[in-house]
Write an enzyme that holds these catalytic residues in place. Sequence first.
Site, PDB file in Angstrom:
ATOM      1  N   ARG A 123       0.832  -1.077   0.224  1.00 44.39           N
ATOM      2  CA  ARG A 123       0.391  -0.335   0.028  1.00 44.39           C
ATOM      3  C   ARG A 123       0.635   1.148  -0.087  1.00 44.39           C
ATOM      4  O   ARG A 123       0.768   1.893  -1.083  1.00 44.39           O
ATOM      5  CB  ARG A 123      -1.129  -0.118   1.272  1.00 44.39           C
ATOM      6  CG  ARG A 123      -2.029  -0.702   1.618  1.00 44.39           C
ATOM      7  CD  ARG A 123      -3.318  -0.653  -0.205  1.00 44.39           C
ATOM      8  NE  ARG A 123      -3.967   0.231   0.760  1.00 44.39           N
ATOM      9  CZ  ARG A 123      -4.890  -0.019   1.142  1.00 44.39           C
ATOM     10  NH1 ARG A 123      -4.826  -0.982   2.133  1.00 44.39           N
ATOM     11  NH2 ARG A 123      -5.554   1.166   1.351  1.00 44.39           N
ATOM     12  N   TYR A 169     -16.728  14.321 -13.687  1.00 42.08           N
ATOM     13  CA  TYR A 169     -16.210  15.239 -14.471  1.00 42.08           C
ATOM     14  C   TYR A 169     -14.933  15.673 -15.265  1.00 42.08           C
ATOM     15  O   TYR A 169     -14.653  17.140 -16.275  1.00 42.08           O
ATOM     16  CB  TYR A 169     -16.459  17.172 -13.298  1.00 42.08           C
ATOM     17  CG  TYR A 169     -18.046  17.376 -12.700  1.00 42.08           C
ATOM     18  CD1 TYR A 169     -18.832  17.673 -13.368  1.00 42.08           C
ATOM     19  CD2 TYR A 169     -17.489  17.244 -11.394  1.00 42.08           C
ATOM     20  CE1 TYR A 169     -20.361  17.157 -13.174  1.00 42.08           C
ATOM     21  CE2 TYR A 169     -19.572  17.593 -10.862  1.00 42.08           C
ATOM     22  CZ  TYR A 169     -20.334  17.817 -11.866  1.00 42.08           C
ATOM     23  OH  TYR A 169     -21.525  17.934 -10.988  1.00 42.08           O
ATOM     24  N   HIS A 174      -7.328  -2.870  -7.669  1.00 35.53           N
ATOM     25  CA  HIS A 174      -7.581  -2.387  -6.126  1.00 35.53           C
ATOM     26  C   HIS A 174      -8.727  -1.796  -5.311  1.00 35.53           C
ATOM     27  O   HIS A 174      -9.296  -1.083  -5.577  1.00 35.53           O
ATOM     28  CB  HIS A 174      -6.590  -0.998  -6.931  1.00 35.53           C
ATOM     29  CG  HIS A 174      -6.060  -0.588  -5.751  1.00 35.53           C
ATOM     30  ND1 HIS A 174      -4.874  -1.011  -4.623  1.00 35.53           N
ATOM     31  CD2 HIS A 174      -6.713   0.870  -4.452  1.00 35.53           C
ATOM     32  CE1 HIS A 174      -4.321   0.362  -4.088  1.00 35.53           C
ATOM     33  NE2 HIS A 174      -5.999   0.876  -3.955  1.00 35.53           N
TER      34      HIS A 174
END
Length: 745
Positions: A29, A119, A75
Amino acid sequence: MEDNIVRSEYSEIMQKSFIDYAMSVIVARALPDIRDGLKPVQRRTLYDMYELGIRYDRPYRKSARIVGDTMGKYHPHGDSSIYECLVVMAQDFKKSIPLVDGHGNFGTIEGDGAAAMRYTEARLARVTQETFLEDLDKDVVDFQPNFDETEKEPSVLPVKIPNFLINGSEGIAVGMATSTPPHNASEVIDAEIAFMKNDQLTSAQLMKYIKGPDFPTGGIVINKDDLKEIYETGTGKIRLRGKVTTEKGKSGHINLVITEIPYTMIGAGIGKFMSDVAALAENKVSNDIIDISNQSSKEGIRIVIELKKDTNVENFTNLLYKKTKLEDTFGVNMLAIDHGRPETMGLRQILKANVDFLYEITTRKYNTLLKKEQDKREVQEGLIKACNVIDLVIEIIRGSKDRAMAKDCLVNGNTEGIKFKSRESAVMAANLLFTERQADAILDMRLYRLSGLELDALVKEHEQTVANIYRYEDILEDRESMSMVLQDELTQIKKQLGAKRRTEIDNKEEAVYEEKPIEEMDVAFIMDRFGYAKTIDASTYERNIETIQNEFKYSFIMKNTGKVCIFTNNGQLHTIKAMDLPQGKMRDKGVPIDNISNFDTSNEQIILVTSQSELNLYRLMFVTKYASMKVVDGGEFDVAKRTVAATKLNDDDEVVNVTVLKEQKTVVLVSENGYFLRFNVSDIPEKKKAAVGVRGMRLDGKDSIRDVYYLGEFEEKTIEHNSKKLELSHLKITSRDTKGTKVRL
């Protein structure tokens, strides 16, 4: 069926589980791999974009699509971490080489967040595609199963440049953290090439090429001499300053313009810097500031501080370095995963790991290419041989019942069942002995390949294949040849990047700010019952003293260079510099006292507020809830710390009264049960502030001190008790440590 109960120590299970968890966070991680300089989430995001075909020369795709696909395939740790990773890889003010080409609002250097993933759009940057992902189809790295074993993902990307150094890395794992500054890509590539030529170079020698960190925000590294040790050990502190220039302002004023900021100021740090500069003016630390404005734009940083005409610019700049984040420290800890283990690495170790990895992936690449060319050569030689005996090949095909019979003849020379025109043809067919791959190619060959031009092209292609095989074998067998190939590739990458250094490396003296001597004067401290405090002009206080004493809970005259002392019920003393208090008019609101001190309104109550100068002249009397009393010399509270213990308390006890002793002769203690005890102040011994007091009054059961009163030698004081008036001076003076008298009116 019998139960199988396994007995184990709880501590052992917890220890093993925590170690497993810690290593998972460390390796899977939080920390980057030294080979590609990427954390797992970064690697998976880039690989997913590669798999989706979101290349640099193709249209942008919605970030939400990339995030969702990455989370679903590789993931499964939430979309926010993936999108945050995508955003950071697209920000040119955080990465020396942005790995993602973002389209839309991907945040700003001033701390504005990126727009929602629905967006924004993104695609791979060209350098990422060509330098990080180009050779994935050539078996250069190992692939491993994803979290549910339905997909394959690369364990590392075949990155050709030391990305760990170039883009830097930050991450917090369990018990360790990485913090690597970004570097200039051209310098790092030069160092990598130099290390290929001479792998005995030390970190100090490699610094001939890598001058130091190169932050995307520019700025100045001011401790150049410390870099050698940092690059040797992999740890240390880099001191950064912003770049400052001066311009002529309006009306002859001086404009101090900040054009580059320390890397650590990215984000909210810019707003914090402007607040700190404004505070310098508000707190009278500097009287030179007229205005401050942030005029930054897409062209770059531009923070303008307008100064008075007679300002000593150098001294003011040093003030900014000392009091704000315009000079800051970047902690270096070049920690990465190397061969599955977290290691803190110096410059030489990092470059060695990258060069070794580059040789490894290049070896695998050319082994794959060599095998492909050898297979191609085999087919080409078979086709050329077949063209030379094409009539016999056609006779075999026409005389065979099916493809398998024809192939068996071409490969094994088995002519049984095949109709030949002559015995000689059968004998020749039995001796062809093509390989299986050649036989398949011959049987798949189209007739147009028999034309003269096609045959010439086949011969030329075969010659090129042989030349490729010779070249690949030379590269694989001669490390020097491979090194030359890699150096040429790195040189081309360097030209493509064309990175210019942005951060200046130098040795600078520590900033020295000469404070202007503060003119000492009287001010009045006032604080209302809600805890809002300020200072006002002493003359204003004198003119309105009656109004102020009626409306404000605490008020007194003090020096503007002095301190305000706050004693609380839990035995703490909080001090505040008068200079830290806002100076205003009598009707101004002021500032909450807990905002400028360590006073905690939720757990503490104010017992006394006075000035340090008054404490230095007198002694203090402390009275606690359970009648513990002592006298302390006021000079003991002249301390540098903002918060200290003013007295020592027994369990469950608290301070109920602190009084500055001046003309008081006797003290009256009043308990919750209505007992009164009057005795001489002189009966209470003087002790140190860290000592426990003596008992002032004997209390029964759960009784405690409710009120404390002081009387001068001939002073009369009347209080209300049981709804009737009581004259305290009429109480008999007795000894301390007695029960006192219960007064019934």
